[in-house]
Design a protein around this motif. Structure first.
Motif, PDB file in Angstrom:
ATOM      1  N   UNK A   1       0.766  -1.140   0.033  1.00  0.00           N
ATOM      2  CA  UNK A   1       0.176   0.110  -0.007  1.00  0.00           C
ATOM      3  C   UNK A   1       0.998   1.175  -0.005  1.00  0.00           C
ATOM      4  N   UNK A   2       1.897   1.339   0.536  1.00  0.00           N
ATOM      5  CA  UNK A   2       2.930   2.326   1.020  1.00  0.00           C
ATOM      6  C   UNK A   2       3.468   2.633  -0.533  1.00  0.00           C
ATOM      7  N   UNK A   6       3.059   5.999  -3.255  1.00  0.00           N
ATOM      8  CA  UNK A   6       4.097   6.654  -3.797  1.00  0.00           C
ATOM      9  C   UNK A   6       4.032   7.030  -5.204  1.00  0.00           C
ATOM     10  N   UNK A   7       3.476   6.000  -6.114  1.00  0.00           N
ATOM     11  CA  UNK A   7       3.347   5.945  -7.359  1.00  0.00           C
ATOM     12  C   UNK A   7       2.132   6.529  -8.053  1.00  0.00           C
ATOM     13  N   UNK A  13      -4.534   4.569  -1.056  1.00  0.00           N
ATOM     14  CA  UNK A  13      -4.377   3.371  -0.453  1.00  0.00           C
ATOM     15  C   UNK A  13      -3.934   3.163   0.909  1.00  0.00           C
ATOM     16  N   UNK A  14      -4.871   2.484   1.904  1.00  0.00           N
ATOM     17  CA  UNK A  14      -4.487   2.509   3.036  1.00  0.00           C
ATOM     18  C   UNK A  14      -4.404   1.157   3.519  1.00  0.00           C
ATOM     19  N   UNK A  15      -4.809   0.066   2.644  1.00  0.00           N
ATOM     20  CA  UNK A  15      -4.685  -1.353   2.772  1.00  0.00           C
ATOM     21  C   UNK A  15      -3.485  -1.885   2.150  1.00  0.00           C
ATOM     22  N   UNK A  16      -3.337  -3.172   2.509  1.00  0.00           N
ATOM     23  CA  UNK A  16      -2.032  -3.899   1.664  1.00  0.00           C
ATOM     24  C   UNK A  16      -2.973  -4.105   0.145  1.00  0.00           C
ATOM     25  N   UNK A  17      -2.177  -4.835  -0.522  1.00  0.00           N
ATOM     26  CA  UNK A  17      -2.625  -5.048  -1.978  1.00  0.00           C
ATOM     27  C   UNK A  17      -3.277  -6.249  -2.510  1.00  0.00           C
ATOM     28  N   UNK A  18      -3.590  -7.112  -1.457  1.00  0.00           N
ATOM     29  CA  UNK A  18      -4.290  -8.247  -1.915  1.00  0.00           C
ATOM     30  C   UNK A  18      -5.465  -8.041  -2.808  1.00  0.00           C
ATOM     31  N   UNK A  19      -5.801  -8.690  -3.853  1.00  0.00           N
ATOM     32  CA  UNK A  19      -6.894  -8.440  -4.683  1.00  0.00           C
ATOM     33  C   UNK A  19      -8.256  -9.042  -3.866  1.00  0.00           C
TER      34      UNK A  19
END
Length: 266
Positions: A1-2, A6-7, A13-19
């Motif tokens: 998420x971090x 940045x990109x 995005x405050x969560x992780x990137x799990x779909x």
């Protein structure tokens, strides 16, 4: 998420990137701070919600890593930085009427707030105005007995992305707070000497306000600025036991027993 923030030209995005959200991939992910077991509830938040809690506690590699770390080491305190605002939240954040496990734990958090000086202080319902099931501080404290807290840092005016000009001040202020907590997690020594009326004796109180005992089975104390002649002084503990003592013209040194966590000796 971090890295995603940045990109992104529109970071949110405050969560992780799990779909987890097929209809809008920007809303995918598990909120790591809702993925701990204390008060975790299935289906509390839908998969596209910013607070989606995951399929089960510790379903995510990030929370699994923290659990593994806490199983391996005996941490005394934890500080989880959040943004934004001048607030310090502490357990239990899932509850509408929160009460800590012991009265001394209440004192510990009050002692920290006295130094930190956040504008708002307490569990989530009193600071951010809502409850947080499955939250990390509640698990660190309730399961692992870690004095855990979440400072909300950065000015309200800056939101989640304060201007670059604010970064140095935010860093400096919270570095000092973090260093203080490191000291609190260890053996935090305070001492006071009081002369006893009608006597040449004095009472020395040694207080450990830290979260760890003194190291080893004994500790040594050296006091300067005394006027007793060499060989004339004796040191006794509160229970009357005479302690091993060495005296010079202006200095008394003696050895006492280990001082436990959050305790005092006379």
């Amino acid at each position: 998420g971090y890295v995603a923030n940045e990109k992104s030209q529109h970071p949110e995005q405050r969560k992780n990137m799990r779909p987890t959200c097929n209809k809008n991939t920007h809303k995918s992910g598990v909120d790591i701070n809702r993925n701990f077991p204390i008060a975790w509830k299935p289906h509390k938040f839908p998969e596209c919600d910013e607070e989606y809690q995951g399929t089960e506690p510790f379903s995510e590699p990030e929370t699994q890593a923290l659990r593994s770390l806490c199983d391996r080491y005996n941490f005394k305190a934890a500080m989880n930085f959040h943004t934004y605002g001048s607030m310090l939240t502490h357990p239990y954040n899932h509850a509408t009427h929160s009460k800590l496990d012991t009265p001394d734990d209440e004192l510990i958090y009050q002692e920290l707030q006295h130094v930190f000086q956040f504008q708002s202080f307490g569990p989530a319902i009193r600071t951010v105005g809502y409850t947080t099931p499955g939250e990390s501080d509640d698990w660190f404290y309730g399961e692992k007995h870690i004095i855990s807290m979440s400072p909300e840092v950065g000015p309200e005016s800056g939101g989640f992305f304060p201007p670059a000009s604010s970064i140095a001040g935010i860093d400096s202020q919270n570095f000092k707070r973090a260093v203080h907590l490191v000291g609190k997690a260890g053996f935090q020594l305070n001492a006071a000497a009081v002369a006893l009326a009608g006597s040449s004796s004095f009472e020395l109180t040694i207080l450990n306000s830290g979260l760890s005992p003194s190291i080893g089975g004994q500790f040594a104390v050296v006091m300067g600025g005394l006027t007793a002649p060499a060989g004339s002084s004796k040191v006794k503990s509160a229970d009357g036991a005479e302690l091993e003592t060495s005296v010079s013209e202006t200095v008394v040194a003696f050895v006492g027993n280990q001082i436990e966590r959050r305790s005092k000796a006379h």
